[in-house]
Motif scaffolding. Structure first.
Motif, short mmCIF file in Angstrom:
data_model
loop_
_atom_site.label_atom_id
_atom_site.label_comp_id
_atom_site.label_asym_id
_atom_site.label_seq_id
_atom_site.Cartn_x
_atom_site.Cartn_y
_atom_site.Cartn_z
N SER A 244 0.83 -1.21 0.00
CA SER A 244 0.00 0.00 0.00
C SER A 244 0.86 1.25 0.00
O SER A 244 0.38 2.34 -0.33
CB SER A 244 -0.94 -0.01 1.21
OG SER A 244 -0.19 -0.13 2.40
N SER A 245 2.13 1.09 0.37
CA SER A 245 3.05 2.24 0.35
C SER A 245 3.61 2.51 -1.05
O SER A 245 4.28 3.53 -1.28
CB SER A 245 4.22 1.95 1.29
OG SER A 245 4.88 0.75 0.89
N ASP A 247 3.62 3.35 -5.13
CA ASP A 247 2.82 4.03 -6.15
C ASP A 247 2.24 2.95 -7.06
O ASP A 247 2.97 2.25 -7.77
CB ASP A 247 3.69 5.02 -6.93
CG ASP A 247 3.99 6.27 -6.13
OD1 ASP A 247 3.09 6.71 -5.37
OD2 ASP A 247 5.10 6.80 -6.24
N ARG A 248 0.93 2.80 -6.98
CA ARG A 248 0.24 1.71 -7.69
C ARG A 248 -1.11 2.21 -8.15
O ARG A 248 -1.67 3.16 -7.57
CB ARG A 248 0.06 0.50 -6.77
CG ARG A 248 -0.74 0.84 -5.53
CD ARG A 248 -1.02 -0.38 -4.63
NE ARG A 248 -1.88 0.04 -3.52
CZ ARG A 248 -2.55 -0.78 -2.73
NH1 ARG A 248 -2.46 -2.10 -2.89
NH2 ARG A 248 -3.31 -0.30 -1.75
N ALA A 249 -1.64 1.58 -9.20
CA ALA A 249 -2.97 1.96 -9.68
C ALA A 249 -3.63 0.75 -10.34
O ALA A 249 -2.95 -0.17 -10.84
CB ALA A 249 -2.89 3.12 -10.65
N CYS A 291 -3.68 11.99 -11.11
CA CYS A 291 -4.21 12.49 -9.84
C CYS A 291 -4.88 13.84 -10.08
O CYS A 291 -4.28 14.69 -10.73
CB CYS A 291 -3.09 12.67 -8.82
SG CYS A 291 -2.38 11.12 -8.23
N ARG A 304 -8.53 2.76 -9.28
CA ARG A 304 -8.07 2.83 -7.90
C ARG A 304 -6.59 3.21 -7.90
O ARG A 304 -5.86 2.90 -8.84
CB ARG A 304 -8.18 1.48 -7.19
CG ARG A 304 -9.53 0.81 -7.25
CD ARG A 304 -9.46 -0.51 -6.48
NE ARG A 304 -10.44 -1.47 -6.99
CZ ARG A 304 -10.50 -2.76 -6.68
NH1 ARG A 304 -9.60 -3.26 -5.83
NH2 ARG A 304 -11.41 -3.55 -7.21
N GLY A 305 -6.15 3.82 -6.83
CA GLY A 305 -4.73 4.12 -6.71
C GLY A 305 -4.48 5.07 -5.56
O GLY A 305 -5.41 5.47 -4.87
N ASN A 306 -3.21 5.41 -5.38
CA ASN A 306 -2.84 6.37 -4.34
C ASN A 306 -2.52 7.71 -4.99
O ASN A 306 -1.94 7.76 -6.08
CB ASN A 306 -1.64 5.86 -3.54
CG ASN A 306 -0.39 5.69 -4.40
OD1 ASN A 306 -0.39 4.92 -5.35
ND2 ASN A 306 0.64 6.45 -4.08
N CYS A 307 -2.92 8.76 -4.33
CA CYS A 307 -2.61 10.13 -4.77
C CYS A 307 -2.38 10.99 -3.54
O CYS A 307 -3.09 10.82 -2.55
CB CYS A 307 -3.79 10.73 -5.55
SG CYS A 307 -3.89 10.16 -7.26
N HIS A 309 1.28 10.84 -5.79
CA HIS A 309 2.30 9.81 -5.84
C HIS A 309 3.50 10.22 -5.00
O HIS A 309 3.76 11.40 -4.79
CB HIS A 309 2.69 9.54 -7.30
CG HIS A 309 1.55 8.94 -8.06
ND1 HIS A 309 0.93 9.56 -9.11
CD2 HIS A 309 0.88 7.78 -7.88
CE1 HIS A 309 -0.05 8.80 -9.55
NE2 HIS A 309 -0.12 7.71 -8.83
N THR A 310 4.21 9.21 -4.52
CA THR A 310 5.23 9.47 -3.51
C THR A 310 6.65 9.28 -4.03
O THR A 310 7.60 9.58 -3.32
CB THR A 310 5.02 8.54 -2.30
OG1 THR A 310 5.05 7.19 -2.76
CG2 THR A 310 3.70 8.82 -1.64
#
Ligand code: 9J3
Ligand code: ZN
Length: 311
Positions: A244-245, A247-249, A291, A304-307, A309-310
């Protein structure tokens, strides 16, 4: 459309020797002032970050990444299976111009029973945006995902070390893509080579459902109507098992089948380009397409994804 080499406008030069000396002194003084100003603003909130050395091409637009071709004219060279080891040869697509320096590179594997022609549309589509793209054949058309993963890496090694375009590639900026078992192979490749900068599995298939070992930014593309690699037992668990840490989508195509990646597909191209640019080239100009997360639409069932990005 033509490529956009970095260019500078020639400055008119003073005609006389004295004028040139004067201009030289002025330029020296200006440089000294600029250096002091630069020192005082370094690290400040308004500081101009160092230019990204991997950024290529003009400022992106939605129309530009949805277009059938990007800004770079593309050349192609084929690689015989007889000339390589560890994979089955293929076709290399690359920006024709050498004016923009080196580019990142991507190897793309076909799926079960498929050849490079089944994913060839991605070659010029991605290369015209500023990548060297190697659509490969596998050793046999029935090779499994673990083998396809090793073959993707062998293809990248050939591309950067021995191919005729090796001088055009930044060997530290590499990615993998693939369809179905080739998408499953992309996950295998990223797991075994963490230095890869991006992975984009397309309607991926794999018996291994869990990928917590991956540290490469990964965009998984599924299709809502896939009955060969149903998203519920392939693309979705693959995505959910990534750290989960990371950068994924997860992009789920709407009204699409397992074979959507086998023909020109604007949604696949658009988000693949954005992902490869963002993570292979570190090009944050493309963050705008990723994002905030894309909304469901006629072509997107779910995203789905994280925003933000890290990495
Ligand atoms: O590469 C693929 O299309 C994998 C899907 C498949 O045929 O799985 C059954 C063995
Ligand atoms: Zn696993």
């Amino acid at each position: 459309m033509q490529q956009h080499p970095h260019s500078s406008t020639a400055r008119p030069r003073p005609a006389t020797r004295a004028a040139r000396r004067g201009a030289g002194r002025l330029a020296g003084a200006a440089a000294a002032i600029a250096a002091v100003v630069g020192l005082t603003t370094l690290g400040g909130p308004g500081a101009h970050a160092a230019e990204n050395p991997y950024e290529r091409g003009p400022a992106p637009t939605t129309a530009g990444i949805e277009a059938a071709r990007g800004p770079y004219a593309v050349s192609e060279t084929t690689v015989s299976s007889l000339a390589v080891t560890g994979f089955g040869g293929g076709a290399i697509y690359y920006p024709t111009s050498t004016a923009d320096g080196t580019f990142g590179a991507v190897a793309v594997s076909p799926g079960y029973t498929g050849t490079q022609s089944s994913i060839a549309w991605l070659g010029p589509r991605l290369a015209s945006q500023g990548f060297v793209v190697f659509t490969i054949d596998t050793l046999t058309t029935v090779d499994q995902p673990d083998s396809r993963g090793r073959q993707l890496l062998a293809a990248l090694d050939y591309l950067t070390e021995r191919s005729s375009v090796r001088g055009r590639i930044d060997s530290s900026r590499l990615g993998v893509m693939g369809h179905s078992m080739g998408g499953g192979g992309s996950l295998e490749a990223a797991k075994s080579r963490p230095s890869l900068q991006a992975a984009v599995p397309l309607t991926p298939w794999n018996l291994d459902k869990t990928w917590p070992e991956i540290s490469t930014p990964t965009l998984i593309v599924g299709a809502d109507g896939d009955s060969i690699a149903p998203v519920a037992s392939h693309a979705e668990p693959f995505y959910s098992s990534l750290p989960s840490s990371l950068d994924r989508a997860y992009l789920e195509l709407n009204n699409a089948t397992h074979f959507a990646p086998n023909t020109s597909n604007t949604t696949i191209a658009k988000y693949s380009i954005a992902w490869l640019k963002r993570f292979i080239d570190n090009d944050t100009r493309y963050e705008q397409f990723l994002c905030p997360l894309p909304r469901p639409s006629l072509t997107i069932e779910e995203y789905r994804g994280n925003c933000p990005h890290t990495s």
